[in-house]
Design a protein around this motif. Structure first.
Motif, PDB file in Angstrom:
ATOM      1  N   THR A  41       0.859  -1.187   0.000  1.00  0.00           N
ATOM      2  CA  THR A  41       0.000   0.000   0.000  1.00  0.00           C
ATOM      3  C   THR A  41       0.893   1.235   0.000  1.00  0.00           C
ATOM      4  N   ALA A  42       0.295   2.388   0.283  1.00  0.00           N
ATOM      5  CA  ALA A  42       1.065   3.632   0.305  1.00  0.00           C
ATOM      6  C   ALA A  42       1.944   3.754   1.545  1.00  0.00           C
ATOM      7  N   SER A  43       1.687   2.949   2.587  1.00  0.00           N
ATOM      8  CA  SER A  43       2.478   3.074   3.817  1.00  0.00           C
ATOM      9  C   SER A  43       2.773   1.736   4.483  1.00  0.00           C
ATOM     10  N   THR A  44       2.404   0.618   3.866  1.00  0.00           N
ATOM     11  CA  THR A  44       2.634  -0.698   4.454  1.00  0.00           C
ATOM     12  C   THR A  44       3.064  -1.692   3.376  1.00  0.00           C
ATOM     13  N   PHE A  45       3.648  -2.793   3.825  1.00  0.00           N
ATOM     14  CA  PHE A  45       3.894  -3.924   2.940  1.00  0.00           C
ATOM     15  C   PHE A  45       3.875  -5.201   3.781  1.00  0.00           C
ATOM     16  N   VAL A  46       3.745  -6.329   3.113  1.00  0.00           N
ATOM     17  CA  VAL A  46       3.588  -7.614   3.790  1.00  0.00           C
ATOM     18  C   VAL A  46       4.713  -8.547   3.372  1.00  0.00           C
ATOM     19  N   LEU A  47       5.387  -9.135   4.372  1.00  0.00           N
ATOM     20  CA  LEU A  47       6.501 -10.050   4.132  1.00  0.00           C
ATOM     21  C   LEU A  47       6.116 -11.477   4.489  1.00  0.00           C
TER      22      LEU A  47
ATOM     23  N   PRO B 195       3.446   3.346  10.320  1.00  0.00           N
ATOM     24  CA  PRO B 195       3.351   3.507   8.861  1.00  0.00           C
ATOM     25  C   PRO B 195       4.634   4.097   8.289  1.00  0.00           C
ATOM     26  N   LEU B 196       5.039   3.581   7.176  1.00  0.00           N
ATOM     27  CA  LEU B 196       6.262   4.062   6.531  1.00  0.00           C
ATOM     28  C   LEU B 196       6.046   5.471   6.000  1.00  0.00           C
ATOM     29  N   PRO B 197       7.069   6.327   6.106  1.00  0.00           N
ATOM     30  CA  PRO B 197       6.868   7.747   5.840  1.00  0.00           C
ATOM     31  C   PRO B 197       6.813   8.139   4.371  1.00  0.00           C
ATOM     32  N   GLY B 198       7.108   7.242   3.469  1.00  0.00           N
ATOM     33  CA  GLY B 198       7.092   7.580   2.050  1.00  0.00           C
ATOM     34  C   GLY B 198       7.079   6.331   1.198  1.00  0.00           C
ATOM     35  N   SER B 199       7.193   6.526  -0.109  1.00  0.00           N
ATOM     36  CA  SER B 199       7.118   5.388  -1.028  1.00  0.00           C
ATOM     37  C   SER B 199       8.409   4.591  -1.094  1.00  0.00           C
ATOM     38  N   GLY B 200       9.469   5.093  -0.481  1.00  0.00           N
ATOM     39  CA  GLY B 200      10.715   4.329  -0.441  1.00  0.00           C
ATOM     40  C   GLY B 200      11.636   4.661  -1.591  1.00  0.00           C
TER      41      GLY B 200
ATOM     42  N   PRO C 261      15.045  -4.047  -3.096  1.00  0.00           N
ATOM     43  CA  PRO C 261      14.331  -2.805  -2.760  1.00  0.00           C
ATOM     44  C   PRO C 261      12.819  -2.963  -2.916  1.00  0.00           C
ATOM     45  N   ILE C 262      12.084  -2.426  -1.967  1.00  0.00           N
ATOM     46  CA  ILE C 262      10.620  -2.490  -1.945  1.00  0.00           C
ATOM     47  C   ILE C 262      10.091  -1.072  -2.087  1.00  0.00           C
ATOM     48  N   THR C 263       9.351  -0.821  -3.141  1.00  0.00           N
ATOM     49  CA  THR C 263       8.773   0.491  -3.390  1.00  0.00           C
ATOM     50  C   THR C 263       7.275   0.434  -3.132  1.00  0.00           C
ATOM     51  N   LEU C 264       6.784   1.349  -2.332  1.00  0.00           N
ATOM     52  CA  LEU C 264       5.364   1.387  -1.991  1.00  0.00           C
ATOM     53  C   LEU C 264       4.584   2.133  -3.063  1.00  0.00           C
ATOM     54  N   ARG C 265       3.283   2.037  -2.960  1.00  0.00           N
ATOM     55  CA  ARG C 265       2.413   2.754  -3.887  1.00  0.00           C
ATOM     56  C   ARG C 265       2.440   4.245  -3.580  1.00  0.00           C
ATOM     57  N   THR C 266       2.217   5.036  -4.603  1.00  0.00           N
ATOM     58  CA  THR C 266       2.164   6.483  -4.435  1.00  0.00           C
ATOM     59  C   THR C 266       0.716   6.906  -4.266  1.00  0.00           C
ATOM     60  N   ALA C 267       0.442   7.619  -3.195  1.00  0.00           N
ATOM     61  CA  ALA C 267      -0.924   8.070  -2.933  1.00  0.00           C
ATOM     62  C   ALA C 267      -1.354   9.089  -3.978  1.00  0.00           C
ATOM     63  N   GLU C 268      -2.614   9.001  -4.422  1.00  0.00           N
ATOM     64  CA  GLU C 268      -3.140   9.938  -5.396  1.00  0.00           C
ATOM     65  C   GLU C 268      -3.499  11.257  -4.739  1.00  0.00           C
ATOM     66  N   ASP C 269      -3.384  12.326  -5.537  1.00  0.00           N
ATOM     67  CA  ASP C 269      -3.794  13.637  -5.068  1.00  0.00           C
ATOM     68  C   ASP C 269      -5.304  13.631  -4.857  1.00  0.00           C
ATOM     69  N   PRO C 270      -5.783  13.988  -3.661  1.00  0.00           N
ATOM     70  CA  PRO C 270      -7.243  13.956  -3.417  1.00  0.00           C
ATOM     71  C   PRO C 270      -8.035  14.772  -4.412  1.00  0.00           C
TER      72      PRO C 270
END
Length: 286
Positions: A77-83, A176-181, A204-213
């Protein structure tokens, strides 16, 4: 002359002793905290690991952490990942505390294993700057039982604790992770405060980028492209129909007797005739 010769030999012996590098594992006692060599005096410092004076990790395992199956919903997700859990990896360390290390890629090459969990350099609240890594999700071997259970989902959710994200009294928060990595992770086992085993670093694990509301369509506040096209077509057809109706009215006003259609009906007058000759005949004729 003899004293000068003895002094010269003493100076040569001293210089030879300073030029040698003592073996930390030899007769000097094998102390891992003994200074290593480099430069003119043989002193070599490898990143912050040697500066701390603490022993480095003893065993590097062949396991590489990896993300959970792509079939798992919410794997990234934008701030989490699953291992995936490190099953059948730390069997040689049944009582050690096993920690998950999350780091930015810049911290991987010179990572200092001796900086344990809970220290300011490994606090989640200071990540990713000034702390370039943090440690969380500690457990022991029984929670990573081998073999992997045939039922259920054995995964680790990284970044799901929101209540402690700003709580400095919980430096090992799984916040929650502070950014997309990107981010890289590994598992590190401690015996007390001494690191004894580690895995490889993950890719390297890159998270999703949150969309502009503001770019997310809200029902009732906008229209889709299809709706706009349909509205345009209907507007054109309505304009054509209205133009045709106006043209028909103009044409009909010149050729049609519009006023006659709404005039009052003419009054029909009936003339009355007096048939007096019928009533004036003499009665004798009857």
């Amino acid at each position: 002359m003899a004293p000068l010769l003895l002094l010269l030999l003493l100076l040569l012996a001293t210089a030879h002793g300073l030029g040698e590098c003592p073996d930390a594992s030899g007769a000097a006692g094998g102390s891992p905290t003994a200074p290593t060599c480099g430069g003119a005096l043989g002193v070599h410092i490898e990143g912050d690991r040697a500066q701390s004076g603490a022993p480095s990790v003893q065993v590097t395992l062949g396991y590489t952490p990896e993300l959970a199956s792509s079939a798992l919903v919410g794997r990234i997700t934008a701030s989490t990942f699953v291992l995936e859990q490190p099953r059948c990896v730390f069997e040689r360390f049944p009582t050690e505390n096993i920690w998950l290390v999350v780091a930015v890629p810049e911290a991987v090459n010179d990572f200092n294993n001796s900086l344990g969990p809970g220290t300011p350099e490994r606090a989640f609240q200071e990540f990713p700057s000034p702390a370039r890594a943090y440690m969380t999700l500690n457990t022991t071997l029984p929670n990573y039982a081998c073999p992997k259970p045939s039922e259920g989902i054995a995964v680790l959710h990284v970044g799901i604790e929101t209540s402690c994200a700003n709580d400095t009294s919980r430096p090992t928060c799984n916040g929650p992770l502070p950014g997309s990595g990107p981010y890289q992770v590994k598992f590190l086992a401690f015996n007390g405060s001494v690191p004894v085993a580690e895995t490889q670093w993950s890719l390297p694990i890159t998270l999703r980028t949150a969309e502009d509301p503001s770019s997310i369509p809200v029902p009732g506040s906008g229209h889709s492209g299809g709706m706009i096209a349909l509205t345009t077509i209907l507007s054109i057809l309505f304009a054509i129909l209205l133009a045709g109706l106006l043209a028909m009215l103009v044409f009909c006003s010149d050729t049609c007797d519009v006023s006659g259609s709404f005039s009052k009906p003419e009054v029909v007058s009936v003339r009355r005739y007096n048939t007096h000759h019928v009533y004036d005949q003499p009665a004798a004729r009857l």
